[in-house]
Design a protein around this motif. Structure first.
Motif, PDB file in Angstrom:
ATOM      1  N   LEU A 161       0.811  -1.154  -0.041  1.00 21.26           N
ATOM      2  CA  LEU A 161       0.173  -0.058   0.169  1.00 21.26           C
ATOM      3  C   LEU A 161       0.979   1.438   0.180  1.00 21.26           C
ATOM      4  O   LEU A 161       0.453   2.219  -0.731  1.00 21.26           O
ATOM      5  CB  LEU A 161      -1.078  -0.032   1.145  1.00 21.26           C
ATOM      6  CG  LEU A 161      -1.904  -1.029   1.088  1.00 21.26           C
ATOM      7  CD1 LEU A 161      -2.874  -0.891   2.439  1.00 21.26           C
ATOM      8  CD2 LEU A 161      -3.079  -0.792  -0.035  1.00 21.26           C
ATOM      9  N   GLY A 162       2.014   1.172   0.680  1.00 22.34           N
ATOM     10  CA  GLY A 162       3.074   2.377   0.721  1.00 22.34           C
ATOM     11  C   GLY A 162       3.549   2.544  -0.339  1.00 22.34           C
ATOM     12  O   GLY A 162       3.841   3.728  -0.764  1.00 22.34           O
ATOM     13  N   ASN A 163       4.100   1.548  -1.227  1.00 20.62           N
ATOM     14  CA  ASN A 163       4.757   1.764  -2.435  1.00 20.62           C
ATOM     15  C   ASN A 163       3.934   1.962  -3.691  1.00 20.62           C
ATOM     16  O   ASN A 163       4.223   2.146  -4.801  1.00 20.62           O
ATOM     17  CB  ASN A 163       5.746   0.882  -2.660  1.00 20.62           C
ATOM     18  CG  ASN A 163       5.206  -0.507  -3.146  1.00 20.62           C
ATOM     19  OD1 ASN A 163       4.099  -0.696  -3.908  1.00 20.62           O
ATOM     20  ND2 ASN A 163       5.840  -1.573  -2.583  1.00 20.62           N
ATOM     21  N   GLY A 164       2.649   1.950  -3.443  1.00 19.29           N
ATOM     22  CA  GLY A 164       1.604   2.040  -4.744  1.00 19.29           C
ATOM     23  C   GLY A 164       1.054   0.690  -5.159  1.00 19.29           C
ATOM     24  O   GLY A 164       0.475   0.841  -6.276  1.00 19.29           O
ATOM     25  N   GLY A 165       1.170  -0.547  -4.654  1.00 20.21           N
ATOM     26  CA  GLY A 165       0.775  -1.682  -5.085  1.00 20.21           C
ATOM     27  C   GLY A 165       1.644  -2.665  -5.415  1.00 20.21           C
ATOM     28  O   GLY A 165       1.043  -3.973  -5.837  1.00 20.21           O
TER      29      GLY A 165
ATOM     30  N   ALA B 275      -5.969  -4.375  -6.849  1.00 18.54           N
ATOM     31  CA  ALA B 275      -6.756  -3.278  -6.507  1.00 18.54           C
ATOM     32  C   ALA B 275      -6.178  -2.222  -7.698  1.00 18.54           C
ATOM     33  O   ALA B 275      -4.862  -2.349  -7.869  1.00 18.54           O
ATOM     34  CB  ALA B 275      -6.512  -2.759  -5.153  1.00 18.54           C
ATOM     35  N   ASP B 276      -6.855  -1.486  -8.195  1.00 17.34           N
ATOM     36  CA  ASP B 276      -6.395  -0.403  -9.194  1.00 17.34           C
ATOM     37  C   ASP B 276      -5.984   0.817  -8.424  1.00 17.34           C
ATOM     38  O   ASP B 276      -6.258   0.738  -7.197  1.00 17.34           O
ATOM     39  CB  ASP B 276      -7.638  -0.076 -10.082  1.00 17.34           C
ATOM     40  CG  ASP B 276      -8.964   0.272  -9.493  1.00 17.34           C
ATOM     41  OD1 ASP B 276      -8.732   1.051  -8.215  1.00 17.34           O
ATOM     42  OD2 ASP B 276      -9.934   0.425  -9.933  1.00 17.34           O
ATOM     43  N   ASP B 277      -5.378   1.773  -9.224  1.00 15.06           N
ATOM     44  CA  ASP B 277      -4.900   2.981  -8.459  1.00 15.06           C
ATOM     45  C   ASP B 277      -6.027   3.725  -7.621  1.00 15.06           C
ATOM     46  O   ASP B 277      -5.458   4.260  -6.537  1.00 15.06           O
ATOM     47  CB  ASP B 277      -4.236   3.734  -9.748  1.00 15.06           C
ATOM     48  CG  ASP B 277      -3.138   3.255 -10.449  1.00 15.06           C
ATOM     49  OD1 ASP B 277      -2.575   2.233  -9.667  1.00 15.06           O
ATOM     50  OD2 ASP B 277      -2.609   3.735 -11.329  1.00 15.06           O
ATOM     51  N   GLU B 278      -7.088   3.867  -8.191  1.00 12.01           N
ATOM     52  CA  GLU B 278      -8.169   4.575  -7.436  1.00 12.01           C
ATOM     53  C   GLU B 278      -8.351   3.832  -5.801  1.00 12.01           C
ATOM     54  O   GLU B 278      -8.325   4.322  -4.852  1.00 12.01           O
ATOM     55  CB  GLU B 278      -9.278   4.750  -8.148  1.00 12.01           C
ATOM     56  CG  GLU B 278     -10.435   5.300  -7.547  1.00 12.01           C
ATOM     57  CD  GLU B 278     -11.771   5.646  -8.250  1.00 12.01           C
ATOM     58  OE1 GLU B 278     -12.637   6.194  -7.647  1.00 12.01           O
ATOM     59  OE2 GLU B 278     -11.913   4.839  -9.284  1.00 12.01           O
ATOM     60  N   THR B 279      -8.415   2.447  -5.955  1.00 11.67           N
ATOM     61  CA  THR B 279      -9.010   1.785  -4.679  1.00 11.67           C
ATOM     62  C   THR B 279      -7.738   1.919  -3.879  1.00 11.67           C
ATOM     63  O   THR B 279      -7.698   2.342  -2.476  1.00 11.67           O
ATOM     64  CB  THR B 279      -9.016   0.359  -4.859  1.00 11.67           C
ATOM     65  OG1 THR B 279     -10.076  -0.130  -6.028  1.00 11.67           O
ATOM     66  CG2 THR B 279      -9.355  -0.492  -3.739  1.00 11.67           C
TER      67      THR B 279
ATOM     68  N   GLY C 226      -5.417   4.507  -3.742  1.00 11.04           N
ATOM     69  CA  GLY C 226      -5.691   5.644  -3.284  1.00 11.04           C
ATOM     70  C   GLY C 226      -6.649   5.940  -2.129  1.00 11.04           C
ATOM     71  O   GLY C 226      -6.156   6.598  -0.914  1.00 11.04           O
ATOM     72  N   ASN C 227      -7.867   5.264  -2.237  1.00  9.75           N
ATOM     73  CA  ASN C 227      -8.853   5.408  -1.311  1.00  9.75           C
ATOM     74  C   ASN C 227      -8.372   4.452   0.062  1.00  9.75           C
ATOM     75  O   ASN C 227      -8.754   5.108   1.196  1.00  9.75           O
ATOM     76  CB  ASN C 227     -10.045   4.725  -1.842  1.00  9.75           C
ATOM     77  CG  ASN C 227     -10.818   5.421  -2.744  1.00  9.75           C
ATOM     78  OD1 ASN C 227     -10.657   6.790  -2.907  1.00  9.75           O
ATOM     79  ND2 ASN C 227     -11.424   4.957  -3.821  1.00  9.75           N
ATOM     80  N   LEU C 228      -7.573   3.586  -0.031  1.00  7.59           N
ATOM     81  CA  LEU C 228      -7.251   2.793   1.055  1.00  7.59           C
ATOM     82  C   LEU C 228      -6.323   3.589   1.856  1.00  7.59           C
ATOM     83  O   LEU C 228      -5.992   3.721   2.996  1.00  7.59           O
ATOM     84  CB  LEU C 228      -6.539   1.343   0.667  1.00  7.59           C
ATOM     85  CG  LEU C 228      -7.658   0.566   0.303  1.00  7.59           C
ATOM     86  CD1 LEU C 228      -6.805  -0.797  -0.140  1.00  7.59           C
ATOM     87  CD2 LEU C 228      -8.625   0.126   1.207  1.00  7.59           C
ATOM     88  N   ARG C 229      -5.265   4.541   1.100  1.00  5.17           N
ATOM     89  CA  ARG C 229      -4.198   5.435   1.731  1.00  5.17           C
ATOM     90  C   ARG C 229      -4.932   6.322   2.295  1.00  5.17           C
ATOM     91  O   ARG C 229      -4.348   6.515   3.630  1.00  5.17           O
ATOM     92  CB  ARG C 229      -3.351   5.574   0.518  1.00  5.17           C
ATOM     93  CG  ARG C 229      -2.286   4.676   0.055  1.00  5.17           C
ATOM     94  CD  ARG C 229      -1.696   5.276  -1.038  1.00  5.17           C
ATOM     95  NE  ARG C 229      -1.010   6.175  -1.058  1.00  5.17           N
ATOM     96  CZ  ARG C 229       0.387   6.358  -0.845  1.00  5.17           C
ATOM     97  NH1 ARG C 229       0.991   5.330  -0.479  1.00  5.17           N
ATOM     98  NH2 ARG C 229       1.062   7.411  -0.674  1.00  5.17           N
ATOM     99  N   ASP C 230      -5.966   6.734   1.934  1.00  3.76           N
ATOM    100  CA  ASP C 230      -6.628   8.096   2.443  1.00  3.76           C
ATOM    101  C   ASP C 230      -7.467   7.731   3.796  1.00  3.76           C
ATOM    102  O   ASP C 230      -7.178   8.171   4.806  1.00  3.76           O
ATOM    103  CB  ASP C 230      -7.628   8.737   1.680  1.00  3.76           C
ATOM    104  CG  ASP C 230      -7.141   9.488   0.453  1.00  3.76           C
ATOM    105  OD1 ASP C 230      -5.754   9.629   0.442  1.00  3.76           O
ATOM    106  OD2 ASP C 230      -7.917   9.653  -0.759  1.00  3.76           O
TER     107      ASP C 230
END
Length: 703
Positions: free
Chosen positions: A538-542, A574-578, A580-584
């Protein structure tokens, strides 16, 4: 002058020649007879005696390579000690087989005579330890703790100690730089067994009876690099043990050094914070059980997000790895392995398994989005959720009304995920599943890398468990007979009621199973290293990386034999949007959610932290397990403490202290870059000078 007739002189010469011929013939006849007697009549006897002559080898052990941290600071190396050894061959030539010499030596060394005698006896099937398992022609070490005065007395009084030597020898050492024990990661050594020697005789790297090999941790994982090759000198000896001459020699080769990804400074902080968190939990009252928390064990990990490299890995309880050096005592071994020891030899960071609690909700959320649920839609966060007459409650029966999936992660609402899991269970056919059910929750968990080892370069990693339909079926088949036996009994207790249900229906995936799974409870098991790889991704983008501890292998002459590059092994489902939502959502956990009370005042705008708390319930009278998974742009920190309470309550302060040390953050939220232990990840290898020496990168602040 008398004249001898010519005929008389000729006669005498002839007689002499005949006599000489007879003597020569007799000598040849005697030699031939003797040769026949030796070869034919006594041939078998002399062949047997010749067979008694054989070659023995004397081994000069190789200096084992060092294990270094990421800055080149030794975590395991060798120190020169005065080792007192005995030569069995020379002792055996004395009238009393050296008994008086060994008695005098025991007195000089301050050791019991029996212990010294036992150390030089040869091992066999009936001889208990201590005994010597190596070659009888190899000097047998008696102690590696001789003082300089004792060594000088042995040398100066050589006539009183025939067959005894006192020589400086390299002995393994675990120096704990910066106070970093690193015990379970490093592992330990012990002598090779006869079976291991036999198994490797025909290989390219045969083991010798004098070898010490790694039994756990890095010492085992990289043993073939670290061990080197011992020097061997071969001697021809007769059946009495007398040396007839030198046969051949093979020079030794020092072991290579292993540079790791561990930073000893961070390792020391993580070990201290984990130990302190456990002690604090033990002093905390558990309102549920009515007693203080047991807090019997724990683990903590710091991982680099973009590489999967392990910066620190701690497991509690731990131990001093130096207890293995020179042979562990019976009392110490009992202390480390007894039932009440809490198994300090276990590396709980990779071998400890347990339900992850609410830290699992990032996986359930991803599964829900992939199954078609909108991340920003609203879902009912009631205080409880009922299925089949059974009530599944929120933590402390909290209720937040209609909330988004992001908010459900932030406040850790169980009932939102119960509802989604129940709907998916119904869509897949419930207890009568459709053909090829979607199984979004199970499949997504597998795609996150759970249910199988991460592949970290440490031995005996546990696989965890995703209790999907196949596992459910296998488990039922393995336990059906036992369950049905209990079901047929007259018992009426709780276990018997469950057994009767499982006897005939234990293979079914029930609604309660799915609800528990959705919040990381029930039969799901993860290890701390598995959870760390999830949050690092999650920290590195997937990107999921195989975690590593080994950084590079460097030969004794300074040549880099092998450098271990980061190994991606998959992408999050997970796609980039998901993502990003998990990071938020996980950022909100730290600022306004379930962990906010532990991270107030953190400089979130300069160093954003994200994370998820978890409080995993246990069976029986065991208390809840604390989980806290956190990550920044660079690193991931995961901590778990068994039977210690809530995720933020037990692990929160310790995890914050680790982050403060990493980034140099003060208690008031100020940032001191000069105090940061890890200003940036992905450091280069330490410098190697022209002599092949690895130069440690010392921290001037600690000098």
């Amino acid at each position: 002058m008398t004249n001898i007739p010519e005929t008389g002189r000729t006669s005498r010469i002839t007689i002499r020649l005949v006599v000489i011929q007879i003597l020569v013939f007799s000598l040849l006849l005697t030699l031939g007879g003797r040769l026949w007697y030796l070869q034919i009549r006594q041939g078998d006897e002399f062949a047997a005696e010749a067979a008694g002559n054989h070659v023995q080898q004397v081994v000069q052990p190789a200096v084992r390579g060092s294990i270094l941290d990421a800055r080149g600071v030794p975590l395991a190396d060798n120190e020169t000690r005065l080792v007192v050894s005995a030569d069995r061959t020379e002792l055996g030539s004395l009238p009393d087989d050296g008994e008086s010499v060994l008695a005098d030596l025991a007195e000089l060394l301050g050791m019991p005579v029996e212990e010294v005698t036992n150390r030089v006896r040869l091992c066999d099937a009936e001889t208990p330890q201590p005994c010597w398992n190596g070659s009888p022609y190899q000097p047998i070490p008696i102690t590696d703790e001789a003082t300089t005065q004792q060594a000088l007395q042995i040398r100066e009084r050589a006539e009183d100690f025939p067959g005894i030597s006192a020589e400086p020898t390299a002995v393994r050492r675990y120096p704990s730089p910066d106070g970093a024990n690193t015990a379970q990661v490093l592992g330990y050594l012990s002598p090779v067994t006869d079976e291991e020697v036999a198994e490797t005789e025909d290989t390219d790297a045969p083991l010798l009876r004098s070898d010490q090999i790694g039994r756990s941790g890095l010492e085992r994982q990289y043993d073939s690099y670290l061990r080197g090759r011992a020097g061997v000198t071969r001697y021809e000896v007769d059946k009495f043990g007398s040396v007839l001459g030198e046969s051949e020699s093979e020079p030794g080769e020092a072991g290579a050094n292993l540079i790791t990804t561990i930073d000893s400074r961070v390792q020391a902080v993580v070990e201290d914070e984990l130990a302190q968190a456990i002690e604090t939990a033990r002093d905390t009252h558990d309102d549920v059980s009515g007693r203080n928390f047991e807090a019997d064990s724990g683990a903590a990990i710091v991982l680099e997000n973009d590489t999967g490299r392990v910066v620190a890995m701690a497991s509690a309880p731990d131990y001093d790895p130096n207890v293995w050096v020179g042979g562990i005592s019976a009392n110490e071994y009992e202390r480390l392995t007894s039932e009440d020891s809490d198994n300090p030899l276990l590396n709980r960071a990779i071998q400890g398994q347990g339900p992850p609690g609410s830290t699992f909700k990032v996986i359930t959320t991803t599964a829900a989005v992939n199954a078609g649920y909108d991340f920003d839609d609203t879902y009912d966060c009631s205080s409880s959720y009922e299925v089949g007459g059974q009530e599944f409650r929120n933590f402390e029966s909290s209720s937040y009304g209609p909330i988004t999936l992001g908010r459900a992660i932030e406040v850790s609402c169980n009932t939102v995920f119960y509802g989604i899991a129940h709907q998916e269970w119904l869509a897949d056919g419930g207890t009568d599943p459709v053909d090829n059910p979607d199984d979004w929750l199970f499949n997504t968990a597998h795609d996150f890398g759970l249910g199988e080892p991460t592949g970290i370069d440490l031995p005996n990693e546990a696989a965890g468990r995703i209790p999907d339909r196949q596992w459910k079926q296998d488990y039922w088949e393995a336990n059906q007979e036992t369950w049905c036996e209990i079901a047929d009994s007259d018992r009426e207790d709780y276990e018997a009621r469950i057994a009767r249900e499982n006897c005939t229906e234990g293979m079914n995936m029930r609604a309660g199973d799915m609800l528990n799974f959705s919040i990381g409870q029930g039969d799901v098991l993860v290890t701390p290293i598995q959870l760390a790889t999830v949050y690092a991704a999650l920290g590195n983008g997937g990107t999921l990386y195989t975690p590593t501890v080994g950084r590079a292998v460097v030969a004794a002459d300074g040549e880099v034999v092998e450098e271990f590059e980061p190994q991606p092994n998959g992408q999050l489902p997970a796609d980039d949007e998901t993502i990003g939502n998990l990071r938020d959502a996980t950022a909100a956990v730290m600022t306004t959610g379930s962990a906010a009370w532990r991270f107030g005042g953190w400089p979130q705008s300069e160093i954003p932290l994200r994370g998820k708390t978890g409080t995993a319930e246990a069976s029986g009278d065991q208390q809840t397990t604390s989980w806290l998974a956190t990550y920044s742009e660079d690193y991931t920190v995961v901590m778990t403490i068994s039977q210690a309470g809530t995720g933020s309550g037990a692990s929160g302060p310790a995890v914050r202290n680790i982050w403060e040390a990493i980034y140099g953050v003060g208690e008031d939220g100020s940032i001191d870059q000069d105090a940061a232990l890890l200003p940036e990840p992905n450091r280069d290898l330490p410098e190697i000078d022209e002599n092949g020496t690895i130069i440690p990168q010392r921290d001037e602040r600690n000098e």
